[in-house]
Design an enzyme around this catalytic site. Sequence first.
Site, short mmCIF file in Angstrom:
data_model
loop_
_atom_site.label_atom_id
_atom_site.label_comp_id
_atom_site.label_asym_id
_atom_site.label_seq_id
_atom_site.Cartn_x
_atom_site.Cartn_y
_atom_site.Cartn_z
N HIS A 181 38.64 33.57 53.36
CA HIS A 181 37.43 32.80 53.72
C HIS A 181 37.39 31.49 52.97
CE1 HIS A 181 34.63 33.74 50.28
NE2 HIS A 181 35.27 34.89 50.23
N ASP A 238 36.51 32.18 44.42
CA ASP A 238 36.07 33.01 45.56
C ASP A 238 35.72 32.05 46.69
OD1 ASP A 238 34.96 34.78 47.34
OD2 ASP A 238 33.19 35.21 46.15
N GLU A 277 31.82 34.02 55.36
CA GLU A 277 32.06 35.35 54.79
C GLU A 277 30.91 35.74 53.88
OE1 GLU A 277 33.58 38.32 51.80
OE2 GLU A 277 32.69 36.36 51.48
N GLU A 278 30.47 34.77 53.09
CA GLU A 278 29.44 35.06 52.08
C GLU A 278 28.09 35.43 52.70
OE1 GLU A 278 30.22 35.48 49.12
OE2 GLU A 278 32.00 34.29 48.68
N ASP A 310 41.41 37.89 49.12
CA ASP A 310 40.11 37.49 48.54
C ASP A 310 40.10 37.92 47.08
OD1 ASP A 310 37.49 36.61 48.26
OD2 ASP A 310 36.70 37.78 49.94
N HIS A 346 31.07 34.60 41.66
CA HIS A 346 29.81 33.95 42.06
C HIS A 346 29.12 33.24 40.90
CE1 HIS A 346 29.19 36.18 46.15
NE2 HIS A 346 30.39 35.67 46.00
#
Length: 329
Positions: free
Chosen positions: A60, A163, A193-194, A216, A302
Amino acid sequence: MFDLLKKLTQTTGVSGNEEEIRNVIKEEIKGKVDQITVDTLGNLIAVKKGNGKKIMVAAHMDEIGVMATFIDDNGFVRFSSIGGVNQYNSIGQKVRFNNGTIGALHYEQKLDDLKNLKLSKMYIDIGVDSKEEALKLVGIGDVACFVGDCVKQGNIIISKALDDRSGCAVVIDAINNMPKTENEIYYVFTVQEELGLRGAKTAAYQIKPDLAIAVDVTLTGDTPNSHLMEVKCGKGPAIKIKDRSIICHPKVKKLLENSAKKINIPYQYEVLEAGGSDPGAIHISAGGVPSGAISIPCRYVHSPVETACLTDIENAVKLLIESLCSFSG
Ligand code: CO
Ligand code: ZN
């Protein structure tokens, strides 16, 4: 590899606004595949044609961020999260809007206990003193990514958006170094994706692959007092067994295991108890697709200081290439 990681992580691409990062990736793979298309939702799909098995590779390209929701009379911007933004990771960070405007992210001073901190108690300070001035820089609905430069120190990389730009880098590097294979490979740089694996779902439906491998990041269990998890930074790419969105297909797990053994790289197994990932959407699309993932161990996912090991990323490239070449059904 570091230069590529730096370029990809420092480009903006908050979920739903992936244009900038998509253009950068397109530039990196131009001329290396038979066809490049962008689908309706914005997924970038690069195809290497062949008569063998149809394999979908997914990484992603979107990243978490914030969206401006409200601007008060003094010019302070309130926001909503795009993806899994953690309030504590956000304190004292900088965010950057697509037009380059930088804001300081902080919280209301009245808060008596930091435990009660919610994103709704936080705001973005863009250094103006009226709503009118603020609106010249930031519009309602504008998105911003977190700022976090990309540094290399020994074997570790620290940056925002590892990420999943580290996964994008793995796929790009694989494209650039693929030996000849009969398999038809669809390299998909997915969107959103998130926000719930949205791009991967529609991409898989169009492609209807025989097998899918995502690349990922995953969490690790190797920091002080961290939750119990077997994955460690530097111990090799991880073969995903499960996360909250999928139990990976045994066929893919076997393929990845055999490939890792064949090329003699270290590997580990990932059982992720929180969070989902693209294969979660892919495996239940298009009548069902055997799916799995190569995961890059990453600390502080994140946050603006996501931390991963360069050797794990490099070995993930080797593992992806070997798997794509050796899959025969
Ligand atoms: Co994520
Ligand atoms: Zn991710």
